[in-house]
Write an enzyme that holds these catalytic residues in place. Structure first.
Site, PDB file in Angstrom:
ATOM      1  CB  THR A   1      -0.930   0.010   1.231  1.00  0.00           C
ATOM      2  OG1 THR A   1      -1.632   1.251   1.268  1.00  0.00           O
ATOM      3  CG2 THR A   1      -0.187  -0.145   2.546  1.00  0.00           C
TER       4      THR A   1
ATOM      5  CB  SER B   1      -4.703   2.246  10.093  1.00  0.00           C
ATOM      6  OG  SER B   1      -4.345   1.395   9.010  1.00  0.00           O
TER       7      SER B   1
ATOM      8  CE1 TYR C   1      -4.250  -3.404   4.588  1.00  0.00           C
ATOM      9  CE2 TYR C   1      -4.343  -0.997   4.416  1.00  0.00           C
ATOM     10  CZ  TYR C   1      -4.124  -2.241   3.837  1.00  0.00           C
ATOM     11  OH  TYR C   1      -3.763  -2.321   2.519  1.00  0.00           O
ATOM     12  CG  HIS C   2      -2.231   1.948   6.188  1.00  0.00           C
ATOM     13  ND1 HIS C   2      -3.447   2.427   6.609  1.00  0.00           N
ATOM     14  CD2 HIS C   2      -2.231   2.088   4.837  1.00  0.00           C
ATOM     15  CE1 HIS C   2      -4.140   2.858   5.546  1.00  0.00           C
ATOM     16  NE2 HIS C   2      -3.430   2.656   4.471  1.00  0.00           N
TER      17      HIS C   2
ATOM     18  CE  LYS D   1      -1.615  -4.881   2.704  1.00  0.00           C
ATOM     19  NZ  LYS D   1      -1.677  -5.947   1.701  1.00  0.00           N
TER      20      LYS D   1
HETATM   21  P1  NAD Z   1     -10.718  -7.741  -0.263  1.00  0.00           P
HETATM   22  O1  NAD Z   1     -10.958  -7.807   1.203  1.00  0.00           O
HETATM   23  O2  NAD Z   1     -11.865  -7.469  -1.155  1.00  0.00           O
HETATM   24  O3  NAD Z   1     -10.035  -9.107  -0.753  1.00  0.00           O
HETATM   25  C1  NAD Z   1      -9.123  -9.833   0.037  1.00  0.00           C
HETATM   26  C2  NAD Z   1      -9.439 -11.303  -0.174  1.00  0.00           C
HETATM   27  O4  NAD Z   1      -8.515 -12.085   0.605  1.00  0.00           O
HETATM   28  C3  NAD Z   1     -10.845 -11.669   0.316  1.00  0.00           C
HETATM   29  O5  NAD Z   1     -11.525 -12.390  -0.669  1.00  0.00           O
HETATM   30  C4  NAD Z   1     -10.595 -12.485   1.578  1.00  0.00           C
HETATM   31  O6  NAD Z   1     -11.603 -13.464   1.785  1.00  0.00           O
HETATM   32  C5  NAD Z   1      -9.224 -13.081   1.304  1.00  0.00           C
HETATM   33  N1  NAD Z   1      -8.449 -13.416   2.508  1.00  0.00           N
HETATM   34  C6  NAD Z   1      -8.169 -12.596   3.565  1.00  0.00           C
HETATM   35  N2  NAD Z   1      -7.455 -13.276   4.485  1.00  0.00           N
HETATM   36  C7  NAD Z   1      -7.258 -14.526   3.986  1.00  0.00           C
HETATM   37  C8  NAD Z   1      -6.624 -15.679   4.491  1.00  0.00           C
HETATM   38  N3  NAD Z   1      -6.046 -15.691   5.697  1.00  0.00           N
HETATM   39  N4  NAD Z   1      -6.607 -16.795   3.732  1.00  0.00           N
HETATM   40  C9  NAD Z   1      -7.199 -16.810   2.511  1.00  0.00           C
HETATM   41  N5  NAD Z   1      -7.848 -15.742   1.990  1.00  0.00           N
HETATM   42  C10 NAD Z   1      -7.880 -14.617   2.732  1.00  0.00           C
HETATM   43  O7  NAD Z   1      -9.565  -6.662  -0.498  1.00  0.00           O
HETATM   44  P2  NAD Z   1      -9.082  -5.979  -1.861  1.00  0.00           P
HETATM   45  O8  NAD Z   1      -9.633  -4.620  -1.900  1.00  0.00           O
HETATM   46  O9  NAD Z   1      -9.296  -6.888  -2.998  1.00  0.00           O
HETATM   47  O10 NAD Z   1      -7.521  -5.863  -1.575  1.00  0.00           O
HETATM   48  C11 NAD Z   1      -6.643  -6.901  -1.948  1.00  0.00           C
HETATM   49  C12 NAD Z   1      -5.218  -6.552  -1.515  1.00  0.00           C
HETATM   50  O11 NAD Z   1      -4.827  -5.333  -2.138  1.00  0.00           O
HETATM   51  C13 NAD Z   1      -5.107  -6.356  -0.007  1.00  0.00           C
HETATM   52  O12 NAD Z   1      -3.925  -6.954   0.455  1.00  0.00           O
HETATM   53  C14 NAD Z   1      -5.036  -4.857   0.142  1.00  0.00           C
HETATM   54  O13 NAD Z   1      -4.277  -4.519   1.258  1.00  0.00           O
HETATM   55  C15 NAD Z   1      -4.399  -4.410  -1.150  1.00  0.00           C
HETATM   56  N6  NAD Z   1      -4.806  -3.053  -1.526  1.00  0.00           N
HETATM   57  C16 NAD Z   1      -6.145  -2.767  -1.746  1.00  0.00           C
HETATM   58  C17 NAD Z   1      -6.506  -1.458  -2.097  1.00  0.00           C
HETATM   59  C18 NAD Z   1      -7.946  -1.065  -2.309  1.00  0.00           C
HETATM   60  O14 NAD Z   1      -8.221   0.149  -2.482  1.00  0.00           O
HETATM   61  N7  NAD Z   1      -8.896  -1.991  -2.336  1.00  0.00           N
HETATM   62  C19 NAD Z   1      -5.520  -0.483  -2.233  1.00  0.00           C
HETATM   63  C20 NAD Z   1      -4.189  -0.815  -1.991  1.00  0.00           C
HETATM   64  C21 NAD Z   1      -3.847  -2.104  -1.643  1.00  0.00           C
HETATM   65  N1  USQ Z   2     -12.326   9.655   3.732  1.00  0.00           N
HETATM   66  C1  USQ Z   2     -13.270  10.662   3.718  1.00  0.00           C
HETATM   67  N2  USQ Z   2     -14.572  10.308   3.634  1.00  0.00           N
HETATM   68  C2  USQ Z   2     -14.993   9.015   3.522  1.00  0.00           C
HETATM   69  C3  USQ Z   2     -14.018   7.993   3.509  1.00  0.00           C
HETATM   70  C4  USQ Z   2     -12.687   8.352   3.621  1.00  0.00           C
HETATM   71  O1  USQ Z   2     -12.947  11.837   3.806  1.00  0.00           O
HETATM   72  O2  USQ Z   2     -16.204   8.787   3.443  1.00  0.00           O
HETATM   73  C5  USQ Z   2     -10.892  10.013   3.824  1.00  0.00           C
HETATM   74  C6  USQ Z   2     -10.139   9.286   4.932  1.00  0.00           C
HETATM   75  O3  USQ Z   2     -10.239   9.968   6.164  1.00  0.00           O
HETATM   76  C7  USQ Z   2      -8.730   9.268   4.352  1.00  0.00           C
HETATM   77  C8  USQ Z   2      -8.941   9.180   2.844  1.00  0.00           C
HETATM   78  O4  USQ Z   2     -10.290   9.579   2.616  1.00  0.00           O
HETATM   79  O5  USQ Z   2      -8.091  10.481   4.601  1.00  0.00           O
HETATM   80  C9  USQ Z   2      -8.746   7.788   2.278  1.00  0.00           C
HETATM   81  O6  USQ Z   2      -9.560   6.851   2.959  1.00  0.00           O
HETATM   82  P1  USQ Z   2      -9.999   5.483   2.248  1.00  0.00           P
HETATM   83  O7  USQ Z   2     -10.899   4.744   3.176  1.00  0.00           O
HETATM   84  O8  USQ Z   2     -10.490   5.770   0.876  1.00  0.00           O
HETATM   85  O9  USQ Z   2      -8.592   4.734   2.058  1.00  0.00           O
HETATM   86  P2  USQ Z   2      -7.621   4.034   3.102  1.00  0.00           P
HETATM   87  O10 USQ Z   2      -8.184   3.911   4.443  1.00  0.00           O
HETATM   88  O11 USQ Z   2      -6.299   4.730   2.989  1.00  0.00           O
HETATM   89  O12 USQ Z   2      -7.483   2.549   2.543  1.00  0.00           O
HETATM   90  C10 USQ Z   2      -7.668   2.180   1.172  1.00  0.00           C
HETATM   91  C11 USQ Z   2      -7.805   0.669   1.126  1.00  0.00           C
HETATM   92  C12 USQ Z   2      -6.510   0.019   1.621  1.00  0.00           C
HETATM   93  C13 USQ Z   2      -5.345   0.569   0.823  1.00  0.00           C
HETATM   94  C14 USQ Z   2      -5.284   2.079   0.850  1.00  0.00           C
HETATM   95  C15 USQ Z   2      -4.282   2.633  -0.117  1.00  0.00           C
HETATM   96  O13 USQ Z   2      -8.906   0.249   1.922  1.00  0.00           O
HETATM   97  O14 USQ Z   2      -6.594  -1.392   1.454  1.00  0.00           O
HETATM   98  O15 USQ Z   2      -4.139   0.051   1.324  1.00  0.00           O
HETATM   99  O16 USQ Z   2      -6.561   2.596   0.412  1.00  0.00           O
HETATM  100  S1  USQ Z   2      -3.508   4.077   0.467  1.00  0.00           S
HETATM  101  O17 USQ Z   2      -4.528   5.005   0.970  1.00  0.00           O
HETATM  102  O18 USQ Z   2      -2.802   4.640  -0.644  1.00  0.00           O
HETATM  103  O19 USQ Z   2      -2.628   3.685   1.551  1.00  0.00           O
END
Ligand code: NAD
Ligand code: USQ
Length: 395
Positions: A145, A187, A189-190, A193
């Site tokens: 991320t 967070s 979560y972050h 990573k």
């Molecule tokens: P998502 O939650 O939709 O998909 C994750 C999938 O992994 C799910 O289907 C879940 O069931 C599976 N999973 C989780 N833990 C598992 C485990 N222990 N064993 C097997 N399967 C498991 O999330 P996404 O939005 O598709 O994101 C995928 C990846 O990309 C994540 O690692 C996330 O951190 C990264 N990412 C997502 C975004 C975003 O905006 N969605 C941005 C940056 C990075």
């Molecule tokens: N935000 C708002 N209003 C909303 C939702 C979010 O103002 O209704 C703000 C949040 O406070 C934050 C920003 O928008 O400042 C981004 O929030 P987000 O929920 O869109 O994104 P984030 O929490 O950073 O997480 C998402 C994905 C995560 C991925 C990350 C990439 O859920 O899996 O890792 O984006 S990044 O942000 O580049 O780290």
């Protein structure tokens, strides 16, 4: 290539599995369906009506004649099962999406913090240990991320993973080296990573594994050309306060008649990428693997940066939606600048999509179509980073 897609039932994983299969690769999805269970825990559902994995895969076979296999497995807790899958499939590449990915979900309670750390760190470490034990040499492509770099104002263009630094040596001379860009998670979560990064660095050094870590920005959009081929292939659309991400939420909010929920001043600047570009980046990374014996290859997977309040104004201008500045439930910088290098993936052939009107309209149309599946009570983001903070209220 034979490719395992870990987390291939999720928002990014499902369209990636289809894209790789469509490109002629032999794809197997591994997923424990935990994301679907979390929807049940939270009492929400994807805005789009997603099919079961069985129905999805049968539809893909029917539409394209191509087979994708599915293994239901928890890679964080069933190490033996994972080892068996790796030893049997002997994949050329493994895409690792299988982590709990929502920052607000990871901050809901100590249980959610512990679940996220346990799931994400064990998933990544089990994968690396099992690759070594199985004696195979797949290229691991992990979804990291942009949040590992932190969201202050760095004052520089954030490099792709590594920072060139000069240190003062014992005799006053300057010693230059490259280090991982200092981790600064916002967070739990972050934070997982950033821990993943060290796991990869260690296994690449010790066991000469080949790893690409893709530091992805916020993914927006919902459909890709593949998921749009049949209603049974439709991708998930998270809209709720825990899993919905900012731009998709603003587009959804405009469609359901809810004010656009800007957290704080909306001065936060973030990196974005459309889901169609996500799948393209992952295919490019897989089809251009790094050499063995190097360090972890890191690319920034994003195409543009935007300030949250500017996105809200853009969506409001298109749709006439109201903007609500709500108390920020997160502990984050209220304003930041962000400049990001993304030359690696562009160099491999990425054609960046930007916030084009037709792509924005597509998300709004989907939200309109499935408006009845949206529970307005689940729109506000109620997960607080600091418990003494009052819950976010619309002002
Ligand atoms: P998502 O939650 O939709 O998909 C994750 C999938 O992994 C799910 O289907 C879940 O069931 C599976 N999973 C989780 N833990 C598992 C485990 N222990 N064993 C097997 N399967 C498991 O999330 P996404 O939005 O598709 O994101 C995928 C990846 O990309 C994540 O690692 C996330 O951190 C990264 N990412 C997502 C975004 C975003 O905006 N969605 C941005 C940056 C990075
Ligand atoms: N935000 C708002 N209003 C909303 C939702 C979010 O103002 O209704 C703000 C949040 O406070 C934050 C920003 O928008 O400042 C981004 O929030 P987000 O929920 O869109 O994104 P984030 O929490 O950073 O997480 C998402 C994905 C995560 C991925 C990350 C990439 O859920 O899996 O890792 O984006 S990044 O942000 O580049 O780290």
């Amino acid at each position: 290539m034979r490719i395992l897609v870990l987390g291939g039932d999720g928002f990014c994983g499902w369209p990636t599995a289809l894209h790789l299969s469509d490109a002629g690769h032999d794809v197997t999805i591994v997923d424990n369906l935990s994301r679907r269970l979390i929807d049940e825990e939270l009492g929400v559902q994807s805005m789009t009506p997603i099919s079961t994995p069985e129905v999805r895969l049968a539809a893909w076979r029917e539409v394209t004649g191509k087979q994708i296999d599915f293994v239901e497995l928890d890679i964080a807790h069933d190490y033996d099962g994972l080892l068996e899958v790796l030893s049997t499939a002997r994949p050329d590449a493994i895409v690792h999406f299988a982590e709990q990915r929502a920052a607000p979900y990871s901050m809901k309670s100590s249980w959610h913090k512990r679940y996220t750390v346990d799931n994400n760190v064990n998933a990544t470490h089990n994968l690396l240990a099992a690759i070594v034990e199985a004696g195979i040499d797949p290229h691991v492509v992990h979804l990291g991320t942009m949040g590992v770099y932190g969201y202050g104002t760095a004052g520089v263009r954030i490099p792709e993973g590594y920072l060139r630094v000069g240190m003062e040596g014992a005799d006053g001379e300057t010693i230059e080296t490259e280090i991982l860009y200092p981790a600064n998670p916002g967070s739990v979560y972050h934070m997982t990573k950033t821990l993943d990064q060290l796991l990869f660095a260690y296994y690449v050094k010790n066991d000469r594994l080949r790893v690409t870590d893709l530091h992805q920005g916020i993914v927006w959009g919902t459909q890709t050309t593949d998921t749009a081929r049949d209603i049974r292939l439709i991708n998930r659309f998270d809209y709720d306060g825990d899993y919905g991400t900012v731009l998709n939420r603003f587009l959804m909010e405009s469609a359901v008649g809810h004010p656009l929920t800007v957290h704080g001043t909306g001065g936060q600047t973030r990196a974005f990428i459309h889901i169609q570009n996500t799948v393209q980046c992952i295919r490019l990374a897989i089809e251009n693997p790094p050499e063995k014996g190097g360090r972890v290859r890191i690319f920034n997977q994003m195409t543009e940066t935007h300030r949250v309040r500017d996105l809200a104004k853009l969506v409001a201008n298109i749709t006439g939606a109201e903007i609500a500045y709500v108390d920020n439930p997160r502990n984050e910088a209220p304003e930041n600048e962000l400049l990001v290098a993304n030359d690696g993936l562009v160099g491999l052939g990425l054609s960046p999509l930007t916030l084009e009107q037709n792509l924005l309209d597509e998300v709004i149309d989907i939200a309109h179509k499935y408006v009845d599946r949206c529970d307005l009570a689940h729109i506000p983001s109620r997960s607080l980073w600091l418990k003494q903070t009052e819950p976010a209220e619309t002002v």
